[in-house]
Design a protein around this motif. Structure first.
Motif, PDB file in Angstrom:
ATOM      1  N   PRO A  10       0.802  -1.232   0.000  1.00 50.16           N
ATOM      2  CA  PRO A  10       0.000   0.000   0.000  1.00 50.16           C
ATOM      3  C   PRO A  10       0.836   1.283   0.000  1.00 50.16           C
ATOM      4  O   PRO A  10       0.309   2.361  -0.260  1.00 50.16           O
ATOM      5  CB  PRO A  10      -0.824  -0.102   1.280  1.00 50.16           C
ATOM      6  CG  PRO A  10      -0.087  -1.032   2.160  1.00 50.16           C
ATOM      7  CD  PRO A  10       0.664  -1.962   1.257  1.00 50.16           C
ATOM      8  N   ALA A  11       2.115   1.186   0.282  1.00 47.78           N
ATOM      9  CA  ALA A  11       2.951   2.383   0.470  1.00 47.78           C
ATOM     10  C   ALA A  11       2.944   3.356  -0.715  1.00 47.78           C
ATOM     11  O   ALA A  11       2.725   4.553  -0.507  1.00 47.78           O
ATOM     12  CB  ALA A  11       4.380   1.970   0.814  1.00 47.78           C
ATOM     13  N   PRO A  12       3.174   2.921  -1.964  1.00 44.64           N
ATOM     14  CA  PRO A  12       3.185   3.914  -3.044  1.00 44.64           C
ATOM     15  C   PRO A  12       1.827   4.574  -3.262  1.00 44.64           C
ATOM     16  O   PRO A  12       1.750   5.753  -3.595  1.00 44.64           O
ATOM     17  CB  PRO A  12       3.625   3.118  -4.274  1.00 44.64           C
ATOM     18  CG  PRO A  12       3.369   1.703  -3.956  1.00 44.64           C
ATOM     19  CD  PRO A  12       3.484   1.585  -2.464  1.00 44.64           C
ATOM     20  N   TYR A  13       0.764   3.829  -3.037  1.00 46.43           N
ATOM     21  CA  TYR A  13      -0.572   4.383  -3.210  1.00 46.43           C
ATOM     22  C   TYR A  13      -0.893   5.375  -2.086  1.00 46.43           C
ATOM     23  O   TYR A  13      -1.588   6.371  -2.309  1.00 46.43           O
ATOM     24  CB  TYR A  13      -1.605   3.254  -3.291  1.00 46.43           C
ATOM     25  CG  TYR A  13      -1.213   2.247  -4.342  1.00 46.43           C
ATOM     26  CD1 TYR A  13      -1.305   2.562  -5.696  1.00 46.43           C
ATOM     27  CD2 TYR A  13      -0.674   1.017  -3.984  1.00 46.43           C
ATOM     28  CE1 TYR A  13      -0.897   1.663  -6.671  1.00 46.43           C
ATOM     29  CE2 TYR A  13      -0.264   0.110  -4.952  1.00 46.43           C
ATOM     30  CZ  TYR A  13      -0.380   0.441  -6.296  1.00 46.43           C
ATOM     31  OH  TYR A  13       0.040  -0.441  -7.250  1.00 46.43           O
ATOM     32  N   TYR A  18      -1.658  10.888  -0.584  1.00 38.98           N
ATOM     33  CA  TYR A  18      -1.298  12.014   0.277  1.00 38.98           C
ATOM     34  C   TYR A  18      -0.865  13.213  -0.566  1.00 38.98           C
ATOM     35  O   TYR A  18      -1.275  14.347  -0.306  1.00 38.98           O
ATOM     36  CB  TYR A  18      -0.172  11.606   1.239  1.00 38.98           C
ATOM     37  CG  TYR A  18       0.251  12.711   2.165  1.00 38.98           C
ATOM     38  CD1 TYR A  18      -0.517  13.042   3.275  1.00 38.98           C
ATOM     39  CD2 TYR A  18       1.407  13.443   1.926  1.00 38.98           C
ATOM     40  CE1 TYR A  18      -0.148  14.063   4.127  1.00 38.98           C
ATOM     41  CE2 TYR A  18       1.789  14.469   2.772  1.00 38.98           C
ATOM     42  CZ  TYR A  18       1.015  14.765   3.869  1.00 38.98           C
ATOM     43  OH  TYR A  18       1.389  15.783   4.699  1.00 38.98           O
ATOM     44  N   GLY A  19      -0.057  12.964  -1.584  1.00 38.81           N
ATOM     45  CA  GLY A  19       0.378  14.044  -2.468  1.00 38.81           C
ATOM     46  C   GLY A  19      -0.779  14.682  -3.208  1.00 38.81           C
ATOM     47  O   GLY A  19      -0.831  15.909  -3.373  1.00 38.81           O
ATOM     48  N   THR A  20      -1.729  13.880  -3.647  1.00 42.19           N
ATOM     49  CA  THR A  20      -2.907  14.400  -4.345  1.00 42.19           C
ATOM     50  C   THR A  20      -3.749  15.260  -3.405  1.00 42.19           C
ATOM     51  O   THR A  20      -4.194  16.354  -3.776  1.00 42.19           O
ATOM     52  CB  THR A  20      -3.761  13.245  -4.899  1.00 42.19           C
ATOM     53  OG1 THR A  20      -2.951  12.474  -5.792  1.00 42.19           O
ATOM     54  CG2 THR A  20      -4.984  13.753  -5.626  1.00 42.19           C
ATOM     55  N   LEU A  21      -3.946  14.783  -2.192  1.00 45.05           N
ATOM     56  CA  LEU A  21      -4.727  15.537  -1.204  1.00 45.05           C
ATOM     57  C   LEU A  21      -4.050  16.859  -0.877  1.00 45.05           C
ATOM     58  O   LEU A  21      -4.677  17.924  -0.923  1.00 45.05           O
ATOM     59  CB  LEU A  21      -4.918  14.704   0.062  1.00 45.05           C
ATOM     60  CG  LEU A  21      -5.686  15.352   1.209  1.00 45.05           C
ATOM     61  CD1 LEU A  21      -7.110  15.683   0.785  1.00 45.05           C
ATOM     62  CD2 LEU A  21      -5.695  14.424   2.409  1.00 45.05           C
ATOM     63  N   MET A  22      -2.769  16.808  -0.577  1.00 52.03           N
ATOM     64  CA  MET A  22      -2.065  18.032  -0.210  1.00 52.03           C
ATOM     65  C   MET A  22      -1.939  18.978  -1.400  1.00 52.03           C
ATOM     66  O   MET A  22      -2.144  20.188  -1.272  1.00 52.03           O
ATOM     67  CB  MET A  22      -0.671  17.697   0.338  1.00 52.03           C
ATOM     68  CG  MET A  22      -0.004  18.879   1.009  1.00 52.03           C
ATOM     69  SD  MET A  22       1.304  18.416   2.109  1.00 52.03           S
ATOM     70  CE  MET A  22       2.669  18.314   0.996  1.00 52.03           C
ATOM     71  N   GLY A  23      -1.629  18.445  -2.567  1.00 48.35           N
ATOM     72  CA  GLY A  23      -1.475  19.282  -3.754  1.00 48.35           C
ATOM     73  C   GLY A  23      -2.771  19.942  -4.180  1.00 48.35           C
ATOM     74  O   GLY A  23      -2.791  21.133  -4.510  1.00 48.35           O
ATOM     75  N   PRO A  64      -8.971  11.055   2.425  1.00 50.20           N
ATOM     76  CA  PRO A  64      -8.592  10.573   3.758  1.00 50.20           C
ATOM     77  C   PRO A  64      -8.993   9.109   3.997  1.00 50.20           C
ATOM     78  O   PRO A  64      -8.279   8.368   4.678  1.00 50.20           O
ATOM     79  CB  PRO A  64      -9.330  11.510   4.717  1.00 50.20           C
ATOM     80  CG  PRO A  64      -9.472  12.766   3.948  1.00 50.20           C
ATOM     81  CD  PRO A  64      -9.708  12.320   2.528  1.00 50.20           C
ATOM     82  N   ALA A  65     -10.119   8.688   3.428  1.00 48.27           N
ATOM     83  CA  ALA A  65     -10.514   7.281   3.541  1.00 48.27           C
ATOM     84  C   ALA A  65      -9.511   6.384   2.812  1.00 48.27           C
ATOM     85  O   ALA A  65      -9.127   5.325   3.328  1.00 48.27           O
ATOM     86  CB  ALA A  65     -11.922   7.084   2.981  1.00 48.27           C
ATOM     87  N   VAL A  66      -9.074   6.816   1.632  1.00 49.97           N
ATOM     88  CA  VAL A  66      -8.061   6.051   0.894  1.00 49.97           C
ATOM     89  C   VAL A  66      -6.740   6.043   1.667  1.00 49.97           C
ATOM     90  O   VAL A  66      -6.048   5.023   1.720  1.00 49.97           O
ATOM     91  CB  VAL A  66      -7.876   6.614  -0.537  1.00 49.97           C
ATOM     92  CG1 VAL A  66      -6.727   5.911  -1.261  1.00 49.97           C
ATOM     93  CG2 VAL A  66      -9.168   6.484  -1.329  1.00 49.97           C
ATOM     94  N   LEU A  67      -6.390   7.177   2.295  1.00 48.64           N
ATOM     95  CA  LEU A  67      -5.183   7.217   3.125  1.00 48.64           C
ATOM     96  C   LEU A  67      -5.266   6.200   4.257  1.00 48.64           C
ATOM     97  O   LEU A  67      -4.276   5.530   4.564  1.00 48.64           O
ATOM     98  CB  LEU A  67      -4.966   8.618   3.702  1.00 48.64           C
ATOM     99  CG  LEU A  67      -4.411   9.669   2.761  1.00 48.64           C
ATOM    100  CD1 LEU A  67      -4.399  11.042   3.427  1.00 48.64           C
ATOM    101  CD2 LEU A  67      -3.025   9.297   2.287  1.00 48.64           C
ATOM    102  N   ALA A  68      -6.426   6.070   4.873  1.00 45.03           N
ATOM    103  CA  ALA A  68      -6.592   5.084   5.946  1.00 45.03           C
ATOM    104  C   ALA A  68      -6.462   3.658   5.409  1.00 45.03           C
ATOM    105  O   ALA A  68      -5.821   2.806   6.037  1.00 45.03           O
ATOM    106  CB  ALA A  68      -7.939   5.274   6.635  1.00 45.03           C
ATOM    107  N   SER A  80      -2.923  -0.618   6.930  1.00 44.74           N
ATOM    108  CA  SER A  80      -4.326  -0.414   6.568  1.00 44.74           C
ATOM    109  C   SER A  80      -5.141   0.102   7.760  1.00 44.74           C
ATOM    110  O   SER A  80      -4.599   0.776   8.624  1.00 44.74           O
ATOM    111  CB  SER A  80      -4.921  -1.696   5.984  1.00 44.74           C
ATOM    112  OG  SER A  80      -6.170  -1.434   5.400  1.00 44.74           O
ATOM    113  N   ILE A  81      -6.404  -0.236   7.812  1.00 43.45           N
ATOM    114  CA  ILE A  81      -7.301   0.269   8.851  1.00 43.45           C
ATOM    115  C   ILE A  81      -6.854  -0.200  10.234  1.00 43.45           C
ATOM    116  O   ILE A  81      -6.903   0.570  11.199  1.00 43.45           O
ATOM    117  CB  ILE A  81      -8.757  -0.180   8.582  1.00 43.45           C
ATOM    118  CG1 ILE A  81      -9.291   0.424   7.295  1.00 43.45           C
ATOM    119  CG2 ILE A  81      -9.671   0.163   9.749  1.00 43.45           C
ATOM    120  CD1 ILE A  81      -9.487   1.911   7.349  1.00 43.45           C
ATOM    121  N   SER A  82      -6.397  -1.431  10.335  1.00 42.76           N
ATOM    122  CA  SER A  82      -5.964  -1.932  11.647  1.00 42.76           C
ATOM    123  C   SER A  82      -4.781  -1.122  12.178  1.00 42.76           C
ATOM    124  O   SER A  82      -4.674  -0.882  13.384  1.00 42.76           O
ATOM    125  CB  SER A  82      -5.624  -3.419  11.582  1.00 42.76           C
ATOM    126  OG  SER A  82      -4.615  -3.658  10.620  1.00 42.76           O
ATOM    127  N   GLY A  83      -3.900  -0.664  11.311  1.00 44.50           N
ATOM    128  CA  GLY A  83      -2.791   0.182  11.736  1.00 44.50           C
ATOM    129  C   GLY A  83      -3.261   1.559  12.158  1.00 44.50           C
ATOM    130  O   GLY A  83      -2.754   2.135  13.122  1.00 44.50           O
TER     131      GLY A  83
END
Length: 139
Positions: A10-13, A18-23, A64-68, A80-83
């Motif tokens: 999941p790391a690259p996604y 995060y970049g899309t949200l912040m940008g 933010p849901a995708v980030l989670a 993922s969600i458990s983390g």
């Protein structure tokens, strides 16, 4: 041949999301909104914002849901969600993501539509009051 195994994690996604949200937040707040406000007449700026903000607020809710979902986890922690839901991540991960999600959802579901409704109502009131003023006060 390059090792593409990183694409199965999941790391690259997470980084791309995060970049899309912040940008998108930075661009809408500090570039697009300011330039459009300066370059367009008020009615056209209002129409543009009425079209852009639902998409923008939907992104502010979904990302933010995708980030989670794509949270890669800290060293030795769950992903993922458990983390996100781990007790050690409550204030550093869960609360910020939940705040972004809830405020984005409030904007897309209630605040944005209500603001648009009020703006339209005031526009109609303004248009109706001008002929009335001419009738009452003359030319």
């Amino acid at each position: 041949m390059p090792d593409l195994s990183i694409l199965a994690t999941p790391a690259p996604y997470h980084i791309l999301t995060y970049g899309t949200l912040m940008g998108s937040t930075f661009f809408q707040s500090f570039v697009n909104g300011i330039i459009a406000y300066q370059a367009l007449p008020k009615p056209m700026f209002s129409q543009l914002q009425q079209k852009i903000f639902p998409v923008y607020f939907t992104m502010q809710t979904a990302l933010p849901a995708v980030l989670a979902l794509t949270y890669p986890g800290s060293l030795g922690g769950s992903s993922s969600i458990s983390g996100v839901l781990e007790k050690s991540n409550k204030w550093g991960v869960l609360v910020p993501l939940a705040t972004m999600f809830v405020t984005g959802l409030a904007n897309v579901a209630y605040i944005g539509p209500e603001t648009t409704r009020i703006m339209r109502e005031r526009k109609v009131q303004g248009m109706c009051s001008i002929p009335f003023l001419y009738y009452v006060y003359g030319n």
